[in-house]
Design a protein around this motif. Sequence first.
Motif, mmCIF file in Angstrom:
data_model
loop_
_atom_site.group_PDB
_atom_site.id
_atom_site.type_symbol
_atom_site.label_atom_id
_atom_site.label_comp_id
_atom_site.label_asym_id
_atom_site.label_seq_id
_atom_site.Cartn_x
_atom_site.Cartn_y
_atom_site.Cartn_z
ATOM 1 N N VAL A 37 0.806 -1.228 0.000
ATOM 2 C CA VAL A 37 0.000 0.000 0.000
ATOM 3 C C VAL A 37 0.836 1.273 0.000
ATOM 4 N N LEU A 38 2.139 1.169 0.259
ATOM 5 C CA LEU A 38 2.974 2.356 0.297
ATOM 6 C C LEU A 38 3.635 2.582 -1.060
ATOM 7 N N PRO A 39 3.601 3.803 -1.582
ATOM 8 C CA PRO A 39 4.280 4.087 -2.843
ATOM 9 C C PRO A 39 5.775 3.773 -2.779
ATOM 10 N N SER A 40 6.346 3.871 -1.586
ATOM 11 C CA SER A 40 7.775 3.613 -1.394
ATOM 12 C C SER A 40 8.012 2.259 -0.726
ATOM 13 N N GLY A 41 7.134 1.296 -1.010
ATOM 14 C CA GLY A 41 7.267 -0.010 -0.368
ATOM 15 C C GLY A 41 8.530 -0.744 -0.741
ATOM 16 N N GLY A 42 9.069 -0.444 -1.915
ATOM 17 C CA GLY A 42 10.323 -1.055 -2.332
ATOM 18 C C GLY A 42 10.134 -2.367 -3.064
ATOM 19 N N ASP A 43 11.261 -2.979 -3.418
ATOM 20 C CA ASP A 43 11.255 -4.250 -4.142
ATOM 21 C C ASP A 43 11.107 -5.418 -3.176
ATOM 22 N N PHE A 44 10.455 -6.470 -3.656
ATOM 23 C CA PHE A 44 10.310 -7.673 -2.840
ATOM 24 C C PHE A 44 11.679 -8.291 -2.589
ATOM 25 N N ILE A 45 11.849 -8.908 -1.435
ATOM 26 C CA ILE A 45 13.131 -9.477 -1.022
ATOM 27 C C ILE A 45 13.354 -10.820 -1.735
ATOM 28 N N ARG A 46 14.260 -10.826 -2.706
ATOM 29 C CA ARG A 46 14.570 -12.082 -3.412
ATOM 30 C C ARG A 46 15.619 -12.893 -2.646
ATOM 31 N N SER A 47 16.452 -12.224 -1.858
ATOM 32 C CA SER A 47 17.380 -12.911 -0.953
ATOM 33 C C SER A 47 17.814 -11.909 0.107
ATOM 34 N N PHE A 48 18.387 -12.411 1.185
ATOM 35 C CA PHE A 48 18.748 -11.574 2.320
ATOM 36 C C PHE A 48 20.239 -11.231 2.305
ATOM 37 N N PHE A 49 20.583 -10.198 3.070
ATOM 38 C CA PHE A 49 21.981 -9.820 3.231
ATOM 39 C C PHE A 49 22.747 -10.915 3.980
ATOM 40 N N TYR A 50 24.075 -10.948 3.764
ATOM 41 C CA TYR A 50 24.902 -11.757 4.647
ATOM 42 C C TYR A 50 24.784 -11.174 6.052
ATOM 43 N N PRO A 51 24.868 -11.998 7.084
ATOM 44 C CA PRO A 51 24.643 -11.493 8.444
ATOM 45 C C PRO A 51 25.712 -10.506 8.877
ATOM 46 N N ALA A 52 25.292 -9.502 9.604
ATOM 47 C CA ALA A 52 26.217 -8.478 10.084
ATOM 48 C C ALA A 52 27.305 -9.077 10.958
ATOM 49 N N THR A 53 26.960 -10.110 11.739
ATOM 50 C CA THR A 53 27.948 -10.729 12.618
ATOM 51 C C THR A 53 29.107 -11.319 11.822
ATOM 52 N N GLU A 54 28.834 -11.830 10.630
ATOM 53 C CA GLU A 54 29.887 -12.402 9.806
ATOM 54 C C GLU A 54 30.661 -11.316 9.057
ATOM 55 N N ILE A 55 29.947 -10.326 8.552
ATOM 56 C CA ILE A 55 30.614 -9.222 7.863
ATOM 57 C C ILE A 55 31.600 -8.522 8.802
ATOM 58 N N ASP A 56 31.214 -8.400 10.075
ATOM 59 C CA ASP A 56 32.049 -7.679 11.041
ATOM 60 C C ASP A 56 33.270 -8.482 11.496
ATOM 61 N N THR A 57 33.224 -9.805 11.398
ATOM 62 C CA THR A 57 34.301 -10.632 11.956
ATOM 63 C C THR A 57 35.094 -11.395 10.906
ATOM 64 N N ASN A 58 34.583 -11.512 9.691
ATOM 65 C CA ASN A 58 35.244 -12.306 8.657
ATOM 66 C C ASN A 58 35.857 -11.362 7.628
ATOM 67 N N ALA A 59 37.197 -11.385 7.523
ATOM 68 C CA ALA A 59 37.903 -10.479 6.622
ATOM 69 C C ALA A 59 37.971 -10.990 5.195
ATOM 70 N N ASN A 60 37.376 -12.149 4.926
ATOM 71 C CA ASN A 60 37.407 -12.685 3.566
ATOM 72 C C ASN A 60 36.720 -11.716 2.608
ATOM 73 N N GLU A 61 37.333 -11.540 1.435
ATOM 74 C CA GLU A 61 36.798 -10.576 0.474
ATOM 75 C C GLU A 61 35.407 -10.955 -0.030
ATOM 76 N N ASP A 62 35.004 -12.218 0.141
ATOM 77 C CA ASP A 62 33.650 -12.621 -0.265
ATOM 78 C C ASP A 62 32.590 -11.769 0.414
ATOM 79 N N PHE A 63 32.876 -11.316 1.633
ATOM 80 C CA PHE A 63 31.887 -10.576 2.400
ATOM 81 C C PHE A 63 31.993 -9.064 2.190
ATOM 82 N N GLU A 64 32.853 -8.669 1.249
ATOM 83 C CA GLU A 64 32.952 -7.268 0.892
ATOM 84 C C GLU A 64 32.111 -6.929 -0.330
ATOM 85 N N LEU A 65 31.479 -7.955 -0.905
ATOM 86 C CA LEU A 65 30.659 -7.728 -2.083
ATOM 87 C C LEU A 65 29.429 -6.902 -1.732
#
Length: 552
Positions: free
Chosen positions: A505-533
Amino acid sequence: MSIMLLALVSSCETTNLELQANPYELTEESADANFVLNGIQTTFGIQMTSFSSIVEPLVDHSNLFGTFAQSAGTDAMNGVWQNTYSITSNLNFLESLSETNNLPQHVGVAQVLEAYSYVTLVDFIGAAVYSEAVNPEFENPSLDSGQSIYDAMYDQLDLAIANLKKEGSQTFEDLYYDGDTSKWIKLANSLKLRMYVQSKLSTPNVSALNAIVSAGNYIKEADDNFAIYFGTSDNNPDNRHPYFQQQYAVGTTAGNTFQSNGFMNLLRVDKNARDPRTPYYFYRQDLNDPIDEDIDQCDDNYLYCYLGSGYIGRDRGDDDGIPNNGVTRTAYGIYPGGGAYDEAGSQTEETNNAKDAYDPSTTTLTEEEFIANYLLNVNPSTVNSTNNGGEGIFPILTSSFMNFLLAEASLPAPAGLGSSGNGATLLENAMQESFDLVAEVSGIPMVESEVSDYIDEVITNFNAGSDEEKLEIIIKEYYIASFGNSVEAYNAYRRTGYPDLEAHVLPSGGDFIRSFFYPATEIDTNANEDFELNKKLTDQVFWDTNPAGFID
C-alpha cells in the motif's frame, strides 16, 4: 511429542565460524552423545521457526509493517546463520565420538538436520560458508555457491541414510521421531524431493525425483510428518507456541501483531464458500465494526482496510500508528498456535441472535447498545477465551506439503518437471491432509460437507485449467496450507510467482526481497573478500531464474 525450543548452547558450540580454544570444552571422554544430539535437534527447531518468522510478513501470513526492506536488515540472518554453524560444529564432534563409540545413527540424524539447515540458508541468502566452515585452518572462511552446497547436501543425505541403516548403533534420544530411523530416512528422501522441485528451473532432475517417488520411501502419511509440537507449560520452560505467547498469554492484550487483510480475505472470498480452516486460523475478538478513526487511512491504495464481519487486520505495508485495539483485533486462532477456535457465526447471524435475545425488561441498555455488547462478547478476548493453551504445531515438512510439491512437479515443464504422478490426485490428497492436520492438532472436527465442497471446487477448476493455471491453483492451495511455516510460502512465491498477493500500500514499499543480506555478525568478523561484495536484496538465489521484478 513436544520439543522444548530453549536457547540451548552446549560447550562445544562456537559463536563464529572459527573454532576457538575453550578450557571448558567437552572431551570425547566427558561428552554425552545424546546431549550433543539433543542440542542439534533443539537448535534446528529454533532455526526453522526463526526463518519462518522472518518471512511471515513478507508473504502476507501476518501483517507487513512498512517497507519490504524493514524486514530484511543486515541483522536479520544473524541468528539462523549462527545456528547453522552450531549444528555443524556439534555434528563434527558427534562424528569424532562415533569413531570410538559406534554412533552412526546419531550422526545420521545430525547429518539430515545439517543438510536441512544449509539448504534453507542457501534458499534465503544464496550462498554460505560450507567447505571451510568451523575449521581452525581457515581463519576467514570463504563462501561456497548455493548450487555447490545443494550438490553437497544431496551426497550428505545419501550418507545420512546409510548411517541410519547401520545396525548395532547405540540408542539415541529423539525429539522428533522417538528414535524411529525409518522416519528419518523418509525425511532425508523427502528433503531431496523438495530440493529437486525447488531447483526445477535451474537444474531439473526429473529422473532422480521419479526414482524416489517410485521407491515410495518418503513422507506420504501424516504419521511421518516432520513437525515441532508445542506444549502448555508457561515456565521452566515456556514451551507454548510463539503465536500463543504473543496474543493469549496473560498481559499480552493480543500484542502488536495484526493479521493480514489479504490472507484473511483470500480464505473468506476466494471460493464459493468460506475456507473451512478460517475459524481455526483466525479468532475474532470483536464482531463490531471498528470505529471510523481506526480505518480512516483508506484511500485508493488501500484495498480492504476493513473486511467486515469482525475481521480486523491490516493491509500489506500499512505503517500507520498502532491503535489501542489489542482486545478487539483479529488474533491467531487454534491452528497452528494453540489458541482459540472461533465459534461465532457471521456478523449478520450474531446480530440477529442479539436481537432475538434482547429483552428491555431485563436490561437498562438500548437495543443498539445491547447488540454492540453482544457482538463484543460472543467471542471473549484472547486472554479470557477457552483455548488450547499454546499446544500448537510448527509443520516443517508434512505429507500435505509433499503432495503439493509432487503435484507441481507432475505438471509439464516449465510449470513443473513432467514427473510421474497424477496432478489432480496429488492436489486432492494434499488438501485433504491439510484439513485433517488442522482438525487433529486443534481437536475440533471439520464439517465434512464443507471440506468436500471446497476440494471439489478446486479440483474442478484444476481439471479445466491450462498448465500455468494449474500451477497457480496448486501453489495457492499450498500457500494456504503452509500457514504456520512461511518458509514454504516464501520459496514457492519466488519459484512460481504465485499466489497473487495483495499489493503493497505504500508508494515507497520497495522491491520484494529475493534474498537476504549476509549477516552483520559475519561481515564484522570475517575479513574474507567474499563478504565485501555489495549484496543487494534483489539478488536472486541460484534456483530463482525468473526475471527481475517477477514478484512484488
